[in-house]
Design an enzyme around this catalytic site. Structure first.
Site, PDB file in Angstrom:
ATOM      1  N   HIS A  27      27.745 -29.269 -36.303  1.00 19.78           N
ATOM      2  CA  HIS A  27      26.472 -29.653 -35.684  1.00 19.78           C
ATOM      3  C   HIS A  27      25.359 -29.539 -36.716  1.00 19.78           C
ATOM      4  O   HIS A  27      25.250 -28.523 -37.408  1.00 19.78           O
ATOM      5  CB  HIS A  27      26.155 -28.742 -34.497  1.00 19.78           C
TER       6      HIS A  27
ATOM      7  N   LEU B 295      34.734 -20.305 -36.280  1.00 19.51           N
ATOM      8  CA  LEU B 295      33.340 -20.511 -35.923  1.00 19.51           C
ATOM      9  C   LEU B 295      32.948 -21.968 -36.107  1.00 19.51           C
ATOM     10  O   LEU B 295      33.436 -22.654 -36.993  1.00 19.51           O
ATOM     11  CB  LEU B 295      32.440 -19.620 -36.772  1.00 19.51           C
ATOM     12  N   VAL B 296      32.045 -22.426 -35.253  1.00 19.38           N
ATOM     13  CA  VAL B 296      31.546 -23.797 -35.318  1.00 19.38           C
ATOM     14  C   VAL B 296      30.333 -23.815 -36.239  1.00 19.38           C
ATOM     15  O   VAL B 296      29.354 -23.127 -35.980  1.00 19.38           O
ATOM     16  CB  VAL B 296      31.175 -24.301 -33.908  1.00 19.38           C
ATOM     17  N   PRO B 297      30.375 -24.602 -37.313  1.00 20.09           N
ATOM     18  CA  PRO B 297      29.230 -24.657 -38.217  1.00 20.09           C
ATOM     19  C   PRO B 297      28.023 -25.326 -37.556  1.00 20.09           C
ATOM     20  O   PRO B 297      28.149 -26.330 -36.859  1.00 20.09           O
ATOM     21  CB  PRO B 297      29.725 -25.513 -39.382  1.00 20.09           C
ATOM     22  N   TYR B 298      26.868 -24.737 -37.793  1.00 19.97           N
ATOM     23  CA  TYR B 298      25.599 -25.259 -37.301  1.00 19.97           C
ATOM     24  C   TYR B 298      24.605 -25.209 -38.449  1.00 19.97           C
ATOM     25  O   TYR B 298      24.376 -24.146 -39.033  1.00 19.97           O
ATOM     26  CB  TYR B 298      25.109 -24.412 -36.119  1.00 19.97           C
TER      27      TYR B 298
END
Length: 68
Positions: free
Chosen positions: A43, A3-6
């Site tokens: 992000h 997962l891409v951290p936001y």
């Protein structure tokens, strides 16, 4: 799947560009060190809110700061 951290950070207005840059750097470093994420996948959004639109302790922040 990775997962891409936001991160969505809300603060009252007034932080300098240098301060916001430091926050982004330190949050990124934490996610790299703790979660093993790549910096280019992280992000971070800083949302600045007017003090009259932020309340706590039963007061608007601008009124609270006038007392101190």
């Amino acid at each position: 799947m990775s997962l891409v951290p936001y991160i969505h950070l809300q603060i009252t207005k007034g932080a300098s560009r240098a301060q916001k840059e430091k926050v982004v750097q330190e949050f990124t470093t934490t996610l790299v060190n703790v979660l093993g994420k790549h910096p280019e996948h992280i992000h971070i959004v800083i949302d600045e809110v007017e003090e009259e639109n932020w309340g706590f302790a039963g007061m608007l922040t601008d009124d609270y700061r006038k007392q101190n």
